[in-house]
Design a protein around this motif. Structure first.
Motif, PDB file in Angstrom:
ATOM      1  N   SER A  78       0.839  -1.202   0.000  1.00 43.17           N
ATOM      2  CA  SER A  78       0.000   0.000   0.000  1.00 43.17           C
ATOM      3  C   SER A  78       0.874   1.252   0.000  1.00 43.17           C
ATOM      4  O   SER A  78       2.095   1.176   0.206  1.00 43.17           O
ATOM      5  CB  SER A  78      -0.893  -0.009   1.233  1.00 43.17           C
ATOM      6  OG  SER A  78      -1.520   1.237   1.423  1.00 43.17           O
ATOM      7  N   TRP A  79       0.250   2.387  -0.218  1.00 47.65           N
ATOM      8  CA  TRP A  79       0.933   3.646   0.025  1.00 47.65           C
ATOM      9  C   TRP A  79       1.045   3.861   1.536  1.00 47.65           C
ATOM     10  O   TRP A  79       0.358   3.204   2.334  1.00 47.65           O
ATOM     11  CB  TRP A  79       0.178   4.809  -0.621  1.00 47.65           C
ATOM     12  CG  TRP A  79      -1.240   4.968  -0.130  1.00 47.65           C
ATOM     13  CD1 TRP A  79      -1.672   5.662   0.955  1.00 47.65           C
ATOM     14  CD2 TRP A  79      -2.424   4.380  -0.698  1.00 47.65           C
ATOM     15  NE1 TRP A  79      -3.035   5.554   1.103  1.00 47.65           N
ATOM     16  CE2 TRP A  79      -3.521   4.779   0.088  1.00 47.65           C
ATOM     17  CE3 TRP A  79      -2.653   3.555  -1.811  1.00 47.65           C
ATOM     18  CZ2 TRP A  79      -4.833   4.388  -0.174  1.00 47.65           C
ATOM     19  CZ3 TRP A  79      -3.952   3.167  -2.080  1.00 47.65           C
ATOM     20  CH2 TRP A  79      -5.020   3.579  -1.272  1.00 47.65           C
ATOM     21  N   THR A  80       1.895   4.757   1.974  1.00 48.99           N
ATOM     22  CA  THR A  80       2.062   5.042   3.400  1.00 48.99           C
ATOM     23  C   THR A  80       1.129   6.168   3.823  1.00 48.99           C
ATOM     24  O   THR A  80       0.549   6.879   2.990  1.00 48.99           O
ATOM     25  CB  THR A  80       3.515   5.454   3.699  1.00 48.99           C
ATOM     26  OG1 THR A  80       3.799   6.687   3.015  1.00 48.99           O
ATOM     27  CG2 THR A  80       4.497   4.377   3.223  1.00 48.99           C
ATOM     28  N   ASP A  81       1.014   6.366   5.151  1.00 48.85           N
ATOM     29  CA  ASP A  81       0.202   7.474   5.668  1.00 48.85           C
ATOM     30  C   ASP A  81       0.734   8.807   5.164  1.00 48.85           C
ATOM     31  O   ASP A  81      -0.049   9.702   4.798  1.00 48.85           O
ATOM     32  CB  ASP A  81       0.204   7.458   7.204  1.00 48.85           C
ATOM     33  CG  ASP A  81      -0.691   6.367   7.772  1.00 48.85           C
ATOM     34  OD1 ASP A  81      -1.757   6.112   7.179  1.00 48.85           O
ATOM     35  OD2 ASP A  81      -0.332   5.777   8.801  1.00 48.85           O
ATOM     36  N   ALA A  82       2.059   8.947   5.149  1.00 48.34           N
ATOM     37  CA  ALA A  82       2.658  10.206   4.702  1.00 48.34           C
ATOM     38  C   ALA A  82       2.347  10.456   3.227  1.00 48.34           C
ATOM     39  O   ALA A  82       2.043  11.592   2.829  1.00 48.34           O
ATOM     40  CB  ALA A  82       4.175  10.171   4.920  1.00 48.34           C
ATOM     41  N   GLU A  83       2.402   9.404   2.403  1.00 51.56           N
ATOM     42  CA  GLU A  83       2.098   9.555   0.985  1.00 51.56           C
ATOM     43  C   GLU A  83       0.628   9.906   0.786  1.00 51.56           C
ATOM     44  O   GLU A  83       0.275  10.691  -0.101  1.00 51.56           O
ATOM     45  CB  GLU A  83       2.454   8.275   0.235  1.00 51.56           C
ATOM     46  CG  GLU A  83       3.962   8.043   0.133  1.00 51.56           C
ATOM     47  CD  GLU A  83       4.308   6.651  -0.349  1.00 51.56           C
ATOM     48  OE1 GLU A  83       5.417   6.468  -0.878  1.00 51.56           O
ATOM     49  OE2 GLU A  83       3.463   5.727  -0.177  1.00 51.56           O
ATOM     50  N   GLY A  84      -0.239   9.297   1.618  1.00 48.94           N
ATOM     51  CA  GLY A  84      -1.654   9.634   1.525  1.00 48.94           C
ATOM     52  C   GLY A  84      -1.917  11.085   1.867  1.00 48.94           C
ATOM     53  O   GLY A  84      -2.679  11.779   1.172  1.00 48.94           O
ATOM     54  N   GLU A  85      -1.288  11.584   2.952  1.00 46.16           N
ATOM     55  CA  GLU A  85      -1.463  12.982   3.348  1.00 46.16           C
ATOM     56  C   GLU A  85      -0.884  13.922   2.296  1.00 46.16           C
ATOM     57  O   GLU A  85      -1.362  15.047   2.129  1.00 46.16           O
ATOM     58  CB  GLU A  85      -0.799  13.232   4.705  1.00 46.16           C
ATOM     59  CG  GLU A  85      -1.532  12.621   5.893  1.00 46.16           C
ATOM     60  CD  GLU A  85      -2.871  13.291   6.154  1.00 46.16           C
ATOM     61  OE1 GLU A  85      -3.026  14.478   5.812  1.00 46.16           O
ATOM     62  OE2 GLU A  85      -3.765  12.625   6.689  1.00 46.16           O
ATOM     63  N   ALA A  86       0.150  13.462   1.584  1.00 43.14           N
ATOM     64  CA  ALA A  86       0.771  14.286   0.543  1.00 43.14           C
ATOM     65  C   ALA A  86       0.010  14.222  -0.773  1.00 43.14           C
ATOM     66  O   ALA A  86       0.467  14.779  -1.772  1.00 43.14           O
ATOM     67  CB  ALA A  86       2.221  13.844   0.336  1.00 43.14           C
ATOM     68  N   LYS A  87      -1.123  13.528  -0.776  1.00 43.02           N
ATOM     69  CA  LYS A  87      -1.979  13.422  -1.976  1.00 43.02           C
ATOM     70  C   LYS A  87      -1.239  12.781  -3.148  1.00 43.02           C
ATOM     71  O   LYS A  87      -1.298  13.242  -4.287  1.00 43.02           O
ATOM     72  CB  LYS A  87      -2.519  14.806  -2.370  1.00 43.02           C
ATOM     73  CG  LYS A  87      -3.244  15.504  -1.226  1.00 43.02           C
ATOM     74  CD  LYS A  87      -3.477  16.957  -1.490  1.00 43.02           C
ATOM     75  CE  LYS A  87      -4.058  17.644  -0.241  1.00 43.02           C
ATOM     76  NZ  LYS A  87      -4.200  19.104  -0.402  1.00 43.02           N
ATOM     77  N   ALA A  88      -0.532  11.709  -2.826  1.00 46.90           N
ATOM     78  CA  ALA A  88       0.281  11.030  -3.837  1.00 46.90           C
ATOM     79  C   ALA A  88      -0.590  10.461  -4.944  1.00 46.90           C
ATOM     80  O   ALA A  88      -1.715  10.015  -4.703  1.00 46.90           O
ATOM     81  CB  ALA A  88       1.092   9.913  -3.178  1.00 46.90           C
ATOM     82  N   ARG A  89      -0.068  10.463  -6.135  1.00 44.36           N
ATOM     83  CA  ARG A  89      -0.756   9.867  -7.286  1.00 44.36           C
ATOM     84  C   ARG A  89      -0.345   8.402  -7.373  1.00 44.36           C
ATOM     85  O   ARG A  89       0.414   7.984  -8.250  1.00 44.36           O
ATOM     86  CB  ARG A  89      -0.399  10.612  -8.575  1.00 44.36           C
ATOM     87  CG  ARG A  89      -0.677  12.109  -8.595  1.00 44.36           C
ATOM     88  CD  ARG A  89      -2.107  12.441  -8.127  1.00 44.36           C
ATOM     89  NE  ARG A  89      -2.471  13.809  -8.475  1.00 44.36           N
ATOM     90  CZ  ARG A  89      -2.645  14.782  -7.589  1.00 44.36           C
ATOM     91  NH1 ARG A  89      -2.464  14.542  -6.289  1.00 44.36           N
ATOM     92  NH2 ARG A  89      -2.992  15.988  -7.989  1.00 44.36           N
ATOM     93  N   GLU A  90      -0.841   7.630  -6.408  1.00 44.89           N
ATOM     94  CA  GLU A  90      -0.507   6.204  -6.336  1.00 44.89           C
ATOM     95  C   GLU A  90      -1.792   5.390  -6.285  1.00 44.89           C
ATOM     96  O   GLU A  90      -2.823   5.861  -5.783  1.00 44.89           O
ATOM     97  CB  GLU A  90       0.367   5.919  -5.114  1.00 44.89           C
ATOM     98  CG  GLU A  90       1.734   6.607  -5.210  1.00 44.89           C
ATOM     99  CD  GLU A  90       2.615   6.337  -4.017  1.00 44.89           C
ATOM    100  OE1 GLU A  90       3.841   6.474  -4.149  1.00 44.89           O
ATOM    101  OE2 GLU A  90       2.082   6.000  -2.927  1.00 44.89           O
TER     102      GLU A  90
END
Length: 435
Positions: free
Chosen positions: A140-152
């Motif tokens: 999965s993506w990480t919490d930090a990537e989710g908060e950063a609105k990652a395009r994943e």
């Protein structure tokens, strides 16, 4: 002795084939009807996350205005965006996930594939660990990537098979809704039934094909599916327009690994409601609920009422079949009064005769179970032809296969109790004299 009783039972059943066939048919019809509906009920009321359902909880709070307030009224089934984010960022649970459903257009790289829509789940990173979603490739993506609105994006196996021929697509690019996303994971085949974590988008035979960070969805304003309930001046939001703060439209799930943690979290929800009321956001007194998975499914009445009704009717039909079987067995056993009287005169006890006749009933039950199994398989095939959302799930598993024969055997033995007892009351002297 059991082998001897089996031999006597088979000989007796072969002597009157027509009566034997009627008894077997009566049991088979009752077992077939009851097992068809019992299997459907078993599938629909099963635990979608075995081993974890008792630790996964669905919090509810009541942010509505004072208008229409009623005593003991249930709070809304979903949460607002602001409450969902507040509860999520409070971090009071072992795992937690805030989510919503939607659909996104996919633009494949292959020229042979036209663009198409897929079902999407917009969620936070803990979703996969909390619900034990198995990964075939990646993570999965990480919490930090989710908060950063990652395009994943995480793909379902079926979509990965369609777009990338089942290869490891981690690191590849997928274009959706005019935006490029990097594939970070591919799930194994995974489709919980019922679709417990969001019953608004579908209860059965429903599964998402792509999973995106919730914050990414909020920034891109991707299309949503499901229900939106508003009050006051709140607007529901249409298409990619997000609902206002006076609307509930998100689902929040938390994992609490002990009853003490669950009690503490419920108390936290009460304090949160009090704090929001003090701030002027909430107008009502604290009104919270915290149900685990099975309690939530029961509250939502996920199993259709017609399935429960049809199951009851099927078992009523089984009872009618058993009553008819009792009459047929009584006729059969009493016609053998002479044979049984001779056995009693030669020293056989009533208990021995009773056991012999019950073994014969059991043989009839096993034969009826085999016939009932075939009828149940046919009945489940008919169920799968229906247009219902749950129809495709109607399959007989090992536990239901075992239940079929146990139910048939028990039913036949119960049906044989009265005829066997009556036959054992024969007076040997009278039967010998009449013979």
């Amino acid at each position: 002795m059991f082998g001897y009783y089996m031999d006597l039972a088979l000989r007796s059943l072969r002597r009157n084939k027509a009566l034997t066939a009627l008894m077997v048919l009566a049991i088979a019809l009752g077992i077939g009807a009851s097992m068809t509906m019992l299997t459907v009920l078993h599938v629909l009321s099963g635990d979608p996350v075995p081993g974890k359902s008792a630790t996964l909880y669905y919090p509810q709070v009541d942010p509505q205005d004072i208008k229409g307030m009623q005593p003991n009224k249930e709070p809304p089934d979903q949460v607002t965006l602001i409450d969902g984010l507040n509860l999520l960022r409070a971090g009071r649970a072992d795992h937690q996930a805030l989510m919503s459903g939607g659909s996104v257009p996919v633009q494949p790289e292959q020229s042979s594939l036209d663009p198409f829509y897929v079902e999407a789940r917009y969620t936070t990173a803990d979703f996969f660990a909390m619900f034990d979603a198995p990964f075939l490739y990646g993570h999965s993506w990480t919490d930090a990537e989710g908060e950063a609105k990652a395009r994943e994006v995480v793909l379902a196996k079926s979509l990965n098979d369609k777009l990338f021929a089942g290869a490891n697509s981690v690191g590849r690019t997928l274009r959706m809704a005019g935006t490029s996303f990097r594939v970070v994971g591919v799930l194994e085949s995974w489709q919980p039934n019922p679709h417990f974590y969001d019953l608004n988008t579908g209860s059965y035979a429903y599964g998402e094909q792509v999973f995106l960070p919730l914050q990414t969805m909020l920034e891109l304003r991707l299309d949503r599916n499901g229900s939106t309930d508003c009050w006051g001046n709140g607007g529901g939001g249409v298409g990619n327009i997000l609902p206002s703060d006076d609307c509930v439209w998100l689902q929040l799930w938390v994992q609490l690994d002990s009853p003490a943690k669950a009690a503490a979290y419920k108390e936290f929800l009460v304090h949160y409601s009090q704090d929001q009321k003090a701030l002027g956001r909430f107008q009502r007194a604290p009104n919270v609920r915290l149900r685990n998975v099975m309690q939530w499914l029961d509250y939502q009445q996920v199993v259709p009422d017609d399935v429960r009704l049809q199951t009851g009717m099927a078992f009523g039909f089984l009872l009618v079949c058993l009553v008819n079987t009792v009459g047929l067995m009584l006729a059969k056993f009493m016609r053998r009064a002479g044979e049984l009287g001779v056995r009693r005169a030669l020293g056989a006890s009533r208990g021995a005769l009773f056991a012999q006749l019950l073994v014969e009933s059991g043989v009839i039950g096993l034969a009826g179970g085999a016939g009932g199994l075939l009828l149940a398989l046919f009945g489940l095939w008919l169920v799968r032809q229906r247009p219902s959302a749950y129809a495709a799930l109607a399959h007989l598993d090992i536990s239901m296969l075992f239940t079929t024969f146990v139910l048939a055997l028990c039913a036949a033995v119960l049906a044989g109790l009265l005829p066997a007892w009556r036959a054992c009351q024969i007076t040997p002297a009278l039967q010998l004299k009449s013979n």
